[in-house]
Design a protein around this motif. Structure first.
Motif, PDB file in Angstrom:
ATOM      1  N   GLU A  18      41.389  32.721   9.253  1.00  0.00           N
ATOM      2  CA  GLU A  18      40.886  31.570  10.007  1.00  0.00           C
ATOM      3  C   GLU A  18      42.042  30.712  10.490  1.00  0.00           C
ATOM      4  OE1 GLU A  18      37.911  27.769   9.260  1.00  0.00           O
ATOM      5  OE2 GLU A  18      37.821  29.529   7.951  1.00  0.00           O
ATOM      6  N   LYS A  19      43.046  30.517   9.603  1.00  0.00           N
ATOM      7  CA  LYS A  19      44.219  29.723   9.982  1.00  0.00           C
ATOM      8  C   LYS A  19      44.965  30.393  11.129  1.00  0.00           C
ATOM      9  CE  LYS A  19      45.291  27.206   5.736  1.00  0.00           C
ATOM     10  NZ  LYS A  19      46.299  26.975   4.694  1.00  0.00           N
ATOM     11  N   GLU A  20      45.070  31.743  11.086  1.00  0.00           N
ATOM     12  CA  GLU A  20      45.777  32.465  12.133  1.00  0.00           C
ATOM     13  C   GLU A  20      45.086  32.301  13.478  1.00  0.00           C
ATOM     14  OE1 GLU A  20      46.146  36.481  10.900  1.00  0.00           O
ATOM     15  OE2 GLU A  20      47.398  36.030   9.159  1.00  0.00           O
ATOM     16  N   VAL A  21      43.755  32.372  13.470  1.00  0.00           N
ATOM     17  CA  VAL A  21      43.001  32.212  14.722  1.00  0.00           C
ATOM     18  C   VAL A  21      43.207  30.816  15.291  1.00  0.00           C
ATOM     19  CG1 VAL A  21      40.698  32.114  15.731  1.00  0.00           C
ATOM     20  CG2 VAL A  21      41.282  33.954  14.149  1.00  0.00           C
ATOM     21  N   LYS A  22      43.071  29.805  14.415  1.00  0.00           N
ATOM     22  CA  LYS A  22      43.240  28.424  14.870  1.00  0.00           C
ATOM     23  C   LYS A  22      44.666  28.201  15.393  1.00  0.00           C
ATOM     24  CE  LYS A  22      39.834  26.532  11.675  1.00  0.00           C
ATOM     25  NZ  LYS A  22      39.609  25.679  10.507  1.00  0.00           N
ATOM     26  N   HIS A  23      45.646  28.769  14.691  1.00  0.00           N
ATOM     27  CA  HIS A  23      47.040  28.616  15.102  1.00  0.00           C
ATOM     28  C   HIS A  23      47.263  29.265  16.461  1.00  0.00           C
ATOM     29  CE1 HIS A  23      51.281  27.905  14.566  1.00  0.00           C
ATOM     30  NE2 HIS A  23      51.566  29.185  14.719  1.00  0.00           N
ATOM     31  N   GLY A  24      46.657  30.454  16.658  1.00  0.00           N
ATOM     32  CA  GLY A  24      46.798  31.145  17.930  1.00  0.00           C
ATOM     33  C   GLY A  24      46.179  30.365  19.082  1.00  0.00           C
ATOM     34  N   VAL A  25      44.989  29.804  18.860  1.00  0.00           N
ATOM     35  CA  VAL A  25      44.335  28.999  19.901  1.00  0.00           C
ATOM     36  C   VAL A  25      45.181  27.776  20.232  1.00  0.00           C
ATOM     37  CG1 VAL A  25      42.313  27.586  20.441  1.00  0.00           C
ATOM     38  CG2 VAL A  25      42.025  29.797  19.301  1.00  0.00           C
ATOM     39  N   PHE A  26      45.708  27.144  19.176  1.00  0.00           N
ATOM     40  CA  PHE A  26      46.541  25.947  19.373  1.00  0.00           C
ATOM     41  C   PHE A  26      47.777  26.275  20.205  1.00  0.00           C
ATOM     42  CE2 PHE A  26      50.088  23.288  17.835  1.00  0.00           C
ATOM     43  CZ  PHE A  26      49.645  22.057  18.299  1.00  0.00           C
ATOM     44  N   LEU A  27      48.453  27.386  19.872  1.00  0.00           N
ATOM     45  CA  LEU A  27      49.661  27.766  20.610  1.00  0.00           C
ATOM     46  C   LEU A  27      49.341  28.100  22.060  1.00  0.00           C
ATOM     47  CD1 LEU A  27      51.579  29.953  17.984  1.00  0.00           C
ATOM     48  CD2 LEU A  27      52.067  27.601  18.696  1.00  0.00           C
ATOM     49  N   ALA A  28      48.196  28.754  22.280  1.00  0.00           N
ATOM     50  CA  ALA A  28      47.795  29.097  23.649  1.00  0.00           C
ATOM     51  C   ALA A  28      47.563  27.835  24.490  1.00  0.00           C
ATOM     52  CB  ALA A  28      46.536  29.958  23.624  1.00  0.00           C
ATOM     53  N   LEU A  29      46.874  26.876  23.890  1.00  0.00           N
ATOM     54  CA  LEU A  29      46.637  25.617  24.598  1.00  0.00           C
ATOM     55  C   LEU A  29      47.938  24.865  24.837  1.00  0.00           C
ATOM     56  CD1 LEU A  29      43.383  24.382  22.832  1.00  0.00           C
ATOM     57  CD2 LEU A  29      43.611  25.131  25.194  1.00  0.00           C
ATOM     58  N   LEU A  30      48.813  24.896  23.843  1.00  0.00           N
ATOM     59  CA  LEU A  30      50.112  24.226  23.990  1.00  0.00           C
ATOM     60  C   LEU A  30      50.917  24.854  25.113  1.00  0.00           C
ATOM     61  CD1 LEU A  30      51.696  21.939  22.651  1.00  0.00           C
ATOM     62  CD2 LEU A  30      52.800  23.652  21.194  1.00  0.00           C
ATOM     63  N   ALA A  31      50.878  26.189  25.196  1.00  0.00           N
ATOM     64  CA  ALA A  31      51.593  26.886  26.263  1.00  0.00           C
ATOM     65  C   ALA A  31      51.005  26.521  27.625  1.00  0.00           C
ATOM     66  CB  ALA A  31      51.520  28.395  26.042  1.00  0.00           C
ATOM     67  N   ALA A  32      49.672  26.433  27.681  1.00  0.00           N
ATOM     68  CA  ALA A  32      49.025  26.067  28.944  1.00  0.00           C
ATOM     69  C   ALA A  32      49.441  24.673  29.382  1.00  0.00           C
ATOM     70  CB  ALA A  32      47.506  26.149  28.786  1.00  0.00           C
ATOM     71  N   ILE A  33      49.509  23.750  28.406  1.00  0.00           N
ATOM     72  CA  ILE A  33      49.935  22.386  28.731  1.00  0.00           C
ATOM     73  C   ILE A  33      51.391  22.382  29.203  1.00  0.00           C
ATOM     74  CG2 ILE A  33      50.354  20.096  27.776  1.00  0.00           C
ATOM     75  CD1 ILE A  33      47.454  20.715  28.268  1.00  0.00           C
ATOM     76  N   GLY A  34      52.214  23.246  28.579  1.00  0.00           N
ATOM     77  CA  GLY A  34      53.613  23.331  28.996  1.00  0.00           C
ATOM     78  C   GLY A  34      53.756  23.793  30.432  1.00  0.00           C
ATOM     79  N   VAL A  35      52.945  24.798  30.803  1.00  0.00           N
ATOM     80  CA  VAL A  35      52.975  25.292  32.182  1.00  0.00           C
ATOM     81  C   VAL A  35      52.566  24.181  33.145  1.00  0.00           C
ATOM     82  CG1 VAL A  35      51.901  26.888  33.802  1.00  0.00           C
ATOM     83  CG2 VAL A  35      52.580  27.686  31.537  1.00  0.00           C
ATOM     84  N   VAL A  36      51.506  23.458  32.757  1.00  0.00           N
ATOM     85  CA  VAL A  36      51.058  22.343  33.604  1.00  0.00           C
ATOM     86  C   VAL A  36      52.158  21.297  33.728  1.00  0.00           C
ATOM     87  CG1 VAL A  36      49.415  20.427  33.774  1.00  0.00           C
ATOM     88  CG2 VAL A  36      48.613  22.692  33.101  1.00  0.00           C
ATOM     89  N   GLY A  37      52.857  21.041  32.600  1.00  0.00           N
ATOM     90  CA  GLY A  37      53.947  20.070  32.629  1.00  0.00           C
ATOM     91  C   GLY A  37      55.064  20.476  33.576  1.00  0.00           C
ATOM     92  N   LEU A  38      55.445  21.761  33.554  1.00  0.00           N
ATOM     93  CA  LEU A  38      56.488  22.255  34.452  1.00  0.00           C
ATOM     94  C   LEU A  38      56.084  22.120  35.916  1.00  0.00           C
ATOM     95  CD1 LEU A  38      57.683  25.461  32.540  1.00  0.00           C
ATOM     96  CD2 LEU A  38      58.929  23.305  32.844  1.00  0.00           C
TER      97      LEU A  38
END
Length: 226
Positions: A18-38
């Motif tokens: 469960e922690k791995e899934v949540k961590h993966g979703v969090f990283l994916a969203l963080l990456a998406a925000i990073g792309v938007v930031g760039l």
């Protein structure tokens, strides 16, 4: 936000998967925000125009990192989801979404529970002190309403059942002689089950069995009966 019930019988740490899934979703969203930031830096004029969306995305990331929004429920588990303190739905088995901090979840275990009633010292009708042991088998029914009732109708159905049966044993044993008590064990078992079923039905709980396992009179009485 997960709370144990049971009777909880329920550790506080999320399972590794469960922690791995949540961590993966969090990283994916963080990456998406990073792309938007760039993109926003590249097109700086868009920052001012879309500042509200950027702030909203940041708030979403914070909430995901701060709260448990995804529950993994085993085959024998259900989650009663409360929204603003009111029952909204029943989740499980499998993955269930929760929307904290608006929602919280209470986990219900559907497996049968074994309740060992502590030995009761009882005075029979003919003034003989005996010890009576009993055991109860009960479980929460699988339908959604029963799962909900096990949370909202009773704080702890296991402890409540134990106390109720203890009182029944004392009351019934005090109205019988030792011989009547020993010879009428089956009748007493049926009585205990019927009375407990009448009480626990509104809790969403099914009584599988209620059994007197032992009646122990004083040693001298045992010798006299041999």
């Amino acid at each position: 936000m997960e709370e144990s019930h049971s009777h909880n019988p329920h550790g506080s740490d999320s399972p590794p998967k469960e922690k791995e899934v949540k961590h993966g979703v969090f990283l994916a969203l963080l990456a998406a925000i990073g792309v938007v930031g760039l993109l926003a830096i590249t097109y700086s004029s868009l920052i001012t125009e879309n500042i509200m969306w950027i702030l909203l995305a940041g708030a979403v990331i914070f909430l995901i990192a701060r709260f448990d929004f995804l529950l993994r429920l085993n085959e024998y588990e259900r989650a009663v989801i409360l929204r603003f303190g009111k029952v909204n739905r029943v989740g499980g088995p499998g993955w269930t979404f929760v929307l904290p901090p608006l929602e919280s979840a209470k986990i219900v275990d559907l497996r049968a529970k074994t309740l060992d009633i502590p030995p009761q010292d009882v005075i029979t009708k003919d003034n003989i002190k005996v010890k009576i042991d009993a055991v109860i088998y009960l479980k929460v029914n699988e339908d959604d309403q029963s799962v909900i009732n096990s949370i909202v109708e009773i704080d702890d159905y296991i402890n409540a059942s134990r106390l109720f049966v203890t009182g029944l044993i004392r009351n019934q044993a005090g109205t019988k002689t030792l011989d009547e008590l020993i010879s009428g064990v089956d009748t007493l078992n049926e009585y205990l089950k019927k009375e407990l079923e009448g009480l626990s039905k509104r809790w969403g709980v099914m009584v599988e069995e209620a059994t007197i396992t032992d009646i122990i009179p004083p040693h001298e009485v045992q010798q006299a009966r041999e």
